[in-house]
Design an enzyme around this catalytic site. Structure first.
Site, PDB file in Angstrom:
ATOM      1  N   GLY A  71       3.210-102.974 -95.404  1.00  0.00           N
ATOM      2  CA  GLY A  71       4.070-103.259 -96.548  1.00  0.00           C
ATOM      3  C   GLY A  71       3.340-103.343 -97.870  1.00  0.00           C
ATOM      4  O   GLY A  71       2.274-102.753 -98.068  1.00  0.00           O
TER       5      GLY A  71
ATOM      6  N   HIS B  49     -25.719-126.816 -95.838  1.00  0.00           N
ATOM      7  CA  HIS B  49     -26.316-126.793 -97.170  1.00  0.00           C
ATOM      8  C   HIS B  49     -27.217-125.570 -97.292  1.00  0.00           C
ATOM      9  O   HIS B  49     -27.894-125.231 -96.314  1.00  0.00           O
ATOM     10  CB  HIS B  49     -27.150-128.057 -97.356  1.00  0.00           C
ATOM     11  CG  HIS B  49     -27.882-128.109 -98.675  1.00  0.00           C
ATOM     12  ND1 HIS B  49     -27.219-128.395 -99.847  1.00  0.00           N
ATOM     13  CD2 HIS B  49     -29.173-127.873 -98.993  1.00  0.00           C
ATOM     14  CE1 HIS B  49     -28.106-128.354-100.847  1.00  0.00           C
ATOM     15  NE2 HIS B  49     -29.295-128.046-100.347  1.00  0.00           N
TER      16      HIS B  49
ATOM     17  N   GLY C 130       6.849-110.940-112.578  1.00  0.00           N
ATOM     18  CA  GLY C 130       7.379-111.557-111.350  1.00  0.00           C
ATOM     19  C   GLY C 130       7.865-110.497-110.385  1.00  0.00           C
ATOM     20  O   GLY C 130       7.785-109.302-110.648  1.00  0.00           O
TER      21      GLY C 130
ATOM     22  N   ASP D 214       9.154-112.961 -98.680  1.00  0.00           N
ATOM     23  CA  ASP D 214       9.566-112.918-100.084  1.00  0.00           C
ATOM     24  C   ASP D 214      11.074-112.967-100.295  1.00  0.00           C
ATOM     25  O   ASP D 214      11.523-113.245-101.396  1.00  0.00           O
ATOM     26  CB  ASP D 214       9.011-111.650-100.755  1.00  0.00           C
ATOM     27  CG  ASP D 214       7.488-111.659-100.833  1.00  0.00           C
ATOM     28  OD1 ASP D 214       6.880-112.613-100.321  1.00  0.00           O
ATOM     29  OD2 ASP D 214       6.917-110.710-101.405  1.00  0.00           O
TER      30      ASP D 214
END
Lengths: 412, 485
Positions: free
Chosen positions: B48, B444, B273, B313
């Site tokens: 998609g 670390h 959008g 969506d």
């Protein structure tokens, strides 16, 4: 919106069909799936329903018109339905007032302290996490807490919520210590469950138990194995031989090769044998069908049974491989059983189960000798068949097993 | 005799093969359902928007732009050389190969599970049947027991300025360019506009961002955008807030608080959008009513009706691929008779520079919910690994509930924030205490150490406050707290 309804491929190698009768006229308003035309194929007259309702704007031609598969049958203008159309049953959306973003009852803040896997389990079991006291560090609800809650709910009496009613049944069977597990039946299990329940509820079963000398059967299998090309030898088991024997017997006792129309309760006697072979896969029971078994040789049936079995194991069975059954054969011997009481495959009217071949003492004249024997259990739908038809059919099968040379009698 | 249905039969139908649709198909198949998936363009189009014109191509472009830019900024490390030049056509060729491989991977997964993939466009004709328009003008009907709608979304145009495929581009078209423009105007400073605007600026394009609201990334908490704003400025990007593109005829005209002005721009990226693809589905025929926004209302089990689920969506909320995939599993289970609810925290990640990750509740949400919370912020200036990267802007901020001492939210603005989001999500999903995070040994030197550092800071704050009985810290602004040495 205009839809063109074209002649579908309705199977059996159909290339075209002739219009026998139009059930609708241009301008008529039709519903989804309403039959609009009767067409004649070389097998039968067939009513074709139109998939989309609306106003008929065009029909292919008059009675006698021949329509090719893929060509237009009718055109319908959908969208301008009116009151004449029976509306689709209303399926109200769930009462969703706020569009869902996150389930507030389970937000990170207010929901009980529990890991995602525990929350999922609680949802599945219908347990409200807030009602559980967690025993993990800092009151964390752990998996065991959820399982304990289910067990205690099952044991609880007269809980005022719906949950108690739902667990009343398990109260009867659940020991106080708790349940070992609870799961919904789904997928193939659910399908099997539905079919078995339907068959058991609707079909009055009767059974015939026999024991037959299997020497002839064993000899025939050995012969076929020797004669088969090496690649096929492995597929020659008792199943294809028994399949052939059953198919030949069904041709001699047509009323057993039948199904019941569930709506009218008419008995439909079939011209060909669609022999279902009950097959246990990792995912459960499936019954692929060997079509036209009466017309095929034992090696042909053997190859097909093998291919269907492999496809079933790989979940690659096409839907048409599961349809068209008229009788079912169940090789319970493969599971080690000798006798069983199988359930008929709805809507067929009979089923035959073959047990494991085992040596047994048999009286032969004055002597007791050891013979390989096979048990045959046949169950039948007593609505359709009486003992006389059932035993006559089983007699034929037994005779063919004892002396497979009798198969020659049917040879054309 | 009636020949049954003339429609093809499907047990569970999935409409759309994006991250939501194909995940739903896989989940349902695993549950024993027989699944048919309809994808316009068939198997090659599986994945998609995300795979073909969204997440994946945009991250590839962002990556190549970042590499070119880091070479330009490497002089302080003693690393010099001319600017790298990008052959955008060669990049596109590499990218389409990569996307093709990923798409065929999805097709392979679906094949393995026995899922039927059909090429076509589906539309409901009743609640249990769709018509599928296939290529070559063929149609077929599919009758199904259950259906999952996963048709996704498409870019929205700027009102009055439609996409023309030449000057006014959607993100899809921008990502397919084979030549770089000299200048680009980005309309909309949401995550798509910021990500692509930043990438283009790093590739040497003159970028102007036009945003109608007061700041960039308006849907993100105000506190997290400052490092991104500084970085945009350093990259030479002009941001026009409170501004709108008025017209694109004879040059680009923008209305700003200071009045109308013309701005240069060879191309315009409209990134205002995305809208859900629901209008052509015939949802009224399925008995569904959509919201004014076009979204499909669903309950917490992702169902819009008894046998219809909608995911991704097309459901109101952020348009994110991982949200769609998470919806997918819930929908597949719900429709298969397993009680399921969608109750997961969905991390929001912006691939800006530095990256942003927002997981769980923000300061405003905590305040809005009336929760008493402790907060702490750990600056990336204290991170040894960030220092070696030469990137010390940004911070990790965390919120925990005071009452029951659990992690509520984490916001990260830092290099690799996208990769740090998952630890925060796990902590929140597990309902951990900040102490759990602090006691988990982090390697670390890594950027991820900052997550345990902020958890330690939270613990310190909580104990200080418990002792001093201070009021709750109200400020949303990040402050710098060093962890105990």
């Amino acid at each position: 919106m205009r839809h063109e309804f074209r002649l579908p491929d309705i199977g059996e190698g159909l290339k075209s069909a002739e219009v026998v009768e139009w059930l609708v006229a241009v301008g008529e308003i039709v519903n989804d799936d309403q039959p609009i035309v009767v067409v004649q194929t070389d097998k039968a007259d067939v009513e074709l329903p139109i998939p989309v309702g609306g106003t008929i704007t065009r029909l292919a031609g008059g009675v006698g018109t021949v329509i090719d598969v893929g060509s237009m049958v009718a055109e319908v203008e959908a969208g301008d339905r009116n009151e004449q159309i029976i509306p689709e049953p209303e399926r109200p959306a769930p009462a969703v007032t706020e569009p869902h973003v996150q389930n507030p009852s389970n937000s990170p803040v207010t929901a009980p302290r529990a890991a995602p896997a525990v929350r999922r389990r609680a949802t599945e079991l219908g347990v409200d996490l807030a009602s559980i006291t967690g025993t993990g560090p800092g009151g964390r609800v752990v998996g065991q807490d959820v399982e304990r809650a289910v067990a205690s709910l099952s044991g609880a009496e007269g809980e005022p919520n719906g949950r108690a009613a739902a667990t009343d049944q398990s109260t009867l069977i659940t020991p106080a210590e708790g349940v070992a597990g609870r799961y919904p039946m789904r997928g193939r299990r659910r399908e099997t469950s539905r079919r078995m329940k339907q068959a058991w509820q609707e079909i009055p079963h009767m059974a015939d138990f026999r024991e037959t000398d299997a020497r002839g059967l064993i000899a025939l299998r050995d012969l076929l194995r020797r004669e088969a090309p090496p690649a096929d030898a492995g597929s020659i088991t008792y199943v294809p031989i028994l399949a052939k024997i059953v198919a030949v017997a069904l041709m001699a006792h047509r009323v057993v090769n039948a199904t019941v129309d569930p709506h009218t309760e008419d008995v439909i006697v079939h011209e060909h044998v669609g022999l279902g072979i009950a097959t246990q896969t990792n995912d459960g029971l499936v019954v692929p069908v060997v079509k036209n078994a009466e017309m095929r040789s034992i090696p042909e049936i053997a190859r097909e049974v093998k291919a269907l079995g492999a496809a079933a194991d790989n979940r690659r069975l096409r839907p048409d491989a599961l349809s068209g059954g008229t009788f079912t054969l169940n090789n319970i011997g493969a599971l080690g059983a000798t006798r069983a009481f199988p359930i008929i495959r709805y809507p067929e009217v009979a089923l035959m189960a073959f047990g494991r071949i085992t040596p047994r003492p048999v009286v032969d004249g004055e002597d007791i000798v050891a013979r390989p024997m096979v048990d045959i259990t046949t169950v039948a739908d007593h609505r359709v068949l009486d003992g006389r038809e059932l035993t006559a059919f089983v007699d034929t099968v037994c005779a063919l097993i004892e002396n497979p040379m009798r198969l020659l009698i049917e040879l054309r | 005799m009636v020949v049954g249905e003339l429609a093809d039969q499907a047990d569970l139908l999935v409409i759309g093969g994006g991250p939501g649709g194909y995940s739903a198909a896989l989940s349902a198949a695993q549950l024993g359902r027989s699944v048919t998936l309809i994808q316009r363009g068939g198997s090659p189009a599986l994945g998609g928007t995300c795979l073909h014109v969204g997440c994946i191509p945009s991250k590839a472009l962002i990556e190549v732009a970042a590499r070119r830019n880091s070479a330009l900024e490497a002089a302080p490390f003693g690393l010099t050389g001319g600017p790298l030049t990008l052959d955008l056509a060669a990049f596109q060729k590499w990218q389409s190969g990569m996307i093709g491989t990923l798409a065929s991977g999805i097709a392979g997964l679906l094949r393995e599970r026995g899922i039927t993939v059909l090429d076509g466009t589906a539309r409901f004709i009743n609640p249990h049947k769709v018509i599928v328009e296939e290529p070559d003008d063929r149609v077929r009907y599919i009758q199904f027991t259950d259906v999952i709608i996963a048709t996704g979304s498409v870019p929205m145009a700027v009102p009055g300025i439609p996409f023309d495929g030449e000057i006014i581009l959607s993100s899809t078209e921008l990502l397919a360019l084979t030549d770089l423009p000299r200048s680009l105007v980005v309309v909309g400073a949401g995550y798509i506009g910021i990500e692509l605007g930043t990438a283009m600026a790093k590739l040497g394009v003159d970028v102007t961002i036009v945003e109608a609201s007061e700041r960039i990334l308006p849907s993100c908490p105000a506190g997290v955008v400052a490092p991104v704003e500084s970085r945009l400025t350093a990259l030479g990007v002009t941001v026009l807030a409170h501004s709108t593109l008025r017209q694109a005829q004879n040059g680009l005209t923008v209305t700003t608080p200071a009045g109308e002005r013309k701005i240069p721009g060879d191309l315009v990226l409209a990134a205002v959008g995305r809208e859900p693809c629901t209008s052509d589905l015939g949802l009224d025929r399925a008995g569904l009513t959509v919201l004014p926004s076009g979204h499909i209302p669903v309950d917490s089990s992702m169902r819009a009706s008894e046998h219809i689920a909608a995911i991704g969506d097309v459901v109101q909320g952020p348009a994110l691929a991982h949200r769609a995939s998470a919806h997918a599993e819930v929908a597949a289970r719900s429709l298969s008779g397993i009680p399921s609810v969608f109750d997961s925290v969905v991390p929001v990640v912006v691939f800006s520079d530095p990256e942003i990750a927002i997981v769980g509740m923000t300061d405003d949400e905590v305040k809005g919910a009336g929760i008493s919370a402790v907060t702490a912020t750990f600056s990336m200036r204290a991170s040894g690994r960030s220092a070696t990267l030469g990137r010390q802007e940004g911070f990790v901020r965390a919120l925990a509930s005071r009452d029951d001492d659990r992690m509520l939210g984490v916001q990260i603005v830092a290099p690799h924030a996208s990769e740090l989001a998952s630890e925060a999500a796990l902590a929140i999903e597990m309902r951990t205490s900040p102490l759990d995070v602090a006691l988990t040994v982090h390697p670390h030197p890594t950027v991820s150490e900052s997550v345990s550092d902020v958890a330690k800071a939270l613990m310190q704050r909580a104990s200080n406050r418990a002792n001093a009985n201070h009021p709750v810290h109200k400020s949303g602004r990040p402050s710098s707290i060093r962890s105990a040495p």
